[in-house]
Design an enzyme around this catalytic site. Structure first.
Site, PDB file in Angstrom:
ATOM      1  N   GLU A  50       6.989  18.321 -24.772  1.00  0.00           N
ATOM      2  CA  GLU A  50       6.703  17.280 -23.809  1.00  0.00           C
ATOM      3  C   GLU A  50       7.449  17.857 -22.308  1.00  0.00           C
ATOM      4  OE1 GLU A  50       5.846  15.199 -27.612  1.00  0.00           O
ATOM      5  OE2 GLU A  50       7.344  16.534 -26.870  1.00  0.00           O
ATOM      6  N   PHE A 112      10.748   2.755 -37.378  1.00  0.00           N
ATOM      7  CA  PHE A 112      10.708   4.336 -37.074  1.00  0.00           C
ATOM      8  C   PHE A 112      10.466   4.500 -35.768  1.00  0.00           C
ATOM      9  CE2 PHE A 112       7.642   7.816 -37.685  1.00  0.00           C
ATOM     10  CZ  PHE A 112       8.534   9.010 -38.187  1.00  0.00           C
ATOM     11  N   GLN A 113      11.210   5.468 -35.213  1.00  0.00           N
ATOM     12  CA  GLN A 113      10.937   6.190 -33.992  1.00  0.00           C
ATOM     13  C   GLN A 113      11.456   5.244 -32.995  1.00  0.00           C
ATOM     14  OE1 GLN A 113       7.150   7.969 -33.841  1.00  0.00           O
ATOM     15  NE2 GLN A 113       7.963   9.937 -34.306  1.00  0.00           N
ATOM     16  N   VAL A 382      16.163  29.237 -13.597  1.00  0.00           N
ATOM     17  CA  VAL A 382      17.400  29.285 -13.401  1.00  0.00           C
ATOM     18  C   VAL A 382      18.248  30.275 -13.782  1.00  0.00           C
ATOM     19  CG1 VAL A 382      19.749  27.735 -13.657  1.00  0.00           C
ATOM     20  CG2 VAL A 382      17.583  26.786 -12.973  1.00  0.00           C
ATOM     21  N   PHE A 467      23.751  35.187 -15.980  1.00  0.00           N
ATOM     22  CA  PHE A 467      24.523  34.540 -15.036  1.00  0.00           C
ATOM     23  C   PHE A 467      25.886  33.566 -15.557  1.00  0.00           C
ATOM     24  CE2 PHE A 467      24.944  31.412 -11.473  1.00  0.00           C
ATOM     25  CZ  PHE A 467      24.759  32.089 -10.351  1.00  0.00           C
TER      26      PHE A 467
END
Length: 574
Positions: A50, A112-113, A382, A467
């Site tokens: 998602e 639940f959830q 990034v 980085f």
């Protein structure tokens, strides 16, 4: 068949011009998916995570200048949206997120959830509302859309799965969203005061950011009149780098010395459409002026002599008649010439000699830039992909550069490329990915295959979070936790049913990129780049020099002296 709340939602989105919804299915979204299926007018774009849905929606909204939509099922599903939504909100991109919820009768029972989306999304959205009954529709959807558009950010619509399936026979009228673009400029008094400061300045420098989009011509006139060098923040690069004789480069951690000195040498700094965050790169004891569309941003990074609210284009148009044209361009020429020398030095680093491995990332980026289409959409992860993109991707007014420039999250390049390719089919899309970033959301390479998206994925593969390693070295720390297992992403792509190639020798790079760019479909170019490439900021502070010296001492004492040798070989001998 009776109309449902989900039907009203989808009809309202269609009326608003929404073409698709990005997300992953789940039982709490069943009614919404069924309505999408029956409508035959809106597309469901299934992804593998998602977070990718939110980033893809943001890329579509940015490129098409129109609100886009993503969705997540109850609990964990919509929680996965949150990183991408933070990025959209920080970057002022209008996105509507449909956060499905557990059935309404179980809310508050630790079912639940169960989560609390009305609280969870508070920090990354301008509006969060929960649909509870049919009478709220379709006005609640329209309000959510309009709020996201007006604020250029995120709205979240929380929709319990059972509520989505409730009957709602209301007629959905064609009410388009309103995207008016008013002229916004300072008052005459504010403009007069701004002009006085600029007319009195002897050495005026401009610092321009993403808010300068659409104002290229006006800013050229402003620089000409003030004889000003223009320093550009990263988000302004795609809008201002091209056809610009006043350009002196970027500043900040990924900028150039020419940009840094053009700001430090001025007596008046004019900030236009930028919220550049790094305080250490602002000059002291000079007159600083700021133009921004958001009054809350005035003076929040550095003290101002004067700040005004307005769009850059509108403000500069109104300001130009009030300015005296300066007759001495010595200051401008000094910094433009400094930039030319810096540019020459940067280009000298973008070389690739056959047989000399691994490949310099500067060379890789230059080859990609040289061979890409004139209207390519680039996305960059990034870290070092953003650094090399900032320095070596050539913008021309038609190309676009998307990244997580405000939120700074890993793994954004592939998801944004997915949204770009879907939003503008037929346009070349190139994702510049780090090996760390790509591996984080690598499952969505399968989204390229499923939807036949011809995205070209270029992997800067150096077996590290490079980085972060640079930051550790500068701070005097030995690299810890940054090493990644050696991975052949081309082989992984091929196992997924995609085309891919591994490139290790500079002699093979140009041919591989040419082949990938002409391939009719997605293609992964996995390039072994040098891990020890240094990317020096425009100004080396005492603390950074001390930290790097401390890193070298620790490396020797801990048996890592070979790393110092590799750093020297990489950066001193091209």
């Amino acid at each position: 068949m009776a109309k449902t709340i989900a039907d009203v939602l989808i009809e309202t989105l269609i009326n608003a011009g929404v073409k698709r919804i990005y997300g992953i299915v789940g039982d709490s979204l069943n009614a919404v998916l069924d309505s999408i299926r029956r409508s035959e007018k809106i597309e469901w774009v299934g992804v593998r995570h998602e977070e990718v849905a939110a980033f893809a929606a943001g890329a579509e909204a940015l490129l098409n200048d129109h609100i886009a939509v993503c969705a997540g099922s109850s609990g964990p599903g919509n929680l996965h949206l949150i990183n991408g939504l933070y990025d959209c909100n920080h970057s002022r991109i209008p996105v509507l997120a449909i956060a499905a919820h557990i059935q309404s009768s179980e809310i508050g029972s630790e079912f639940f959830q169960q989560t609390r989306p009305e609280l969870i999304f508070q920090d990354c959205a301008h509006s969060i509302e929960t649909v509870q009954r049919a009478e709220q529709m379709p006005s609640m959807v329209n309000l959510a859309l309009q709020t996201a558009i007006a604020n250029r950010g995120v709205s979240v619509l929380v929709l319990p799965g059972d509520v989505a399936a409730l009957d709602d026979n209301v007629e959905v009228t064609t009410v388009p969203v309103h995207t008016a673009e008013p002229v916004i400029r300072p008052s005459n008094d504010d403009l007069t005061k701004l002009a006085e400061y600029l007319n009195n300045g002897q050495k005026v420098t401009l610092l321009c950011g993403g808010g300068c989009a659409g104002a290229h011509d006006e800013l050229m006139k402003l620089c000409h009149k003030l004889k000003s060098p223009m320093v550009v923040a990263l988000r302004g690069k795609e809008f201002l780098e091209y056809d610009n004789p006043y350009y002196v480069g970027l500043t900040g951690l990924i900028g150039y010395s020419s940009g840094y000195h053009a700001m430090m040498d001025c007596d008046v700094l004019l900030m236009l459409g930028t919220d550049f965050p790094y305080r250490q790169f602002y000059p002291k004891n000079v007159t600083i002026l700021q133009v921004d569309i958001r009054s809350a941003h005035l003076g929040r990074r550095t003290p101002l002599a004067h700040g005004v609210v307005g769009k850059v284009k509108d403000t500069v148009e109104a300001l130009l008649p009030l300015l005296d044209e300066k007759d001495n361009d010595q200051y401008l020429e000094k910094h433009v010439n400094a930039y030319r020398k810096v540019r020459e030095g940067l280009d000298e680093l973008a070389v690739g000699k056959p047989g000399r491995k691994p490949i310099h990332p500067q060379y890789l980026t230059k080859v990609v830039s040289d061979l890409a289409d004139e209207n390519t959409v680039f996305t960059c992860d990034v870290g070092t992909p953003t650094l090399w993109s900032a320095r070596y991707l050539k913008m021309n007014g038609k190309r676009r550069l998307l990244g997580s420039f405000n939120h700074g999250t890993m793994a954004n390049a592939l998801p944004q490329a997915i949204g770009a390719a879907i939003a503008q089919p037929g346009r070349q899309v190139v994702a510049l990915c780090g090996d760390g970033g790509l591996s984080m959301l690598m499952g969505d390479l399968l989204t390229l295959r499923k939807h036949k998206l011809p995205v070209k994925v270029v992997v800067f593969n150096n077996n590290s979070l490079s980085f972060v390693e640079l930051e550790m070295k500068a701070a005097g720390y030995l690299e810890t936790g940054t090493e990644l297992v050696s991975t052949d992403f081309a082989a992984i792509a091929q196992a997924m049913g995609l085309e891919g190639i591994r490139v290790e020798d500079p002699a093979d790079l140009e041919g591989a990129v040419k082949h990938a760019f002409t391939h009719d479909g997605p293609y992964i170019i996995d390039v072994a780049v040098n891990r020890q490439e240094l990317s020096l900021p425009p100004k080396i502070t005492y603390d950074q020099a001390q930290g790097f010296s401390l890193w070298m001492l620790k490396a020797v004492l801990n048996g890592h002296g070979n790393e110092i040798i590799e750093v020297a070989k990489t950066n001193l001998f091209r």
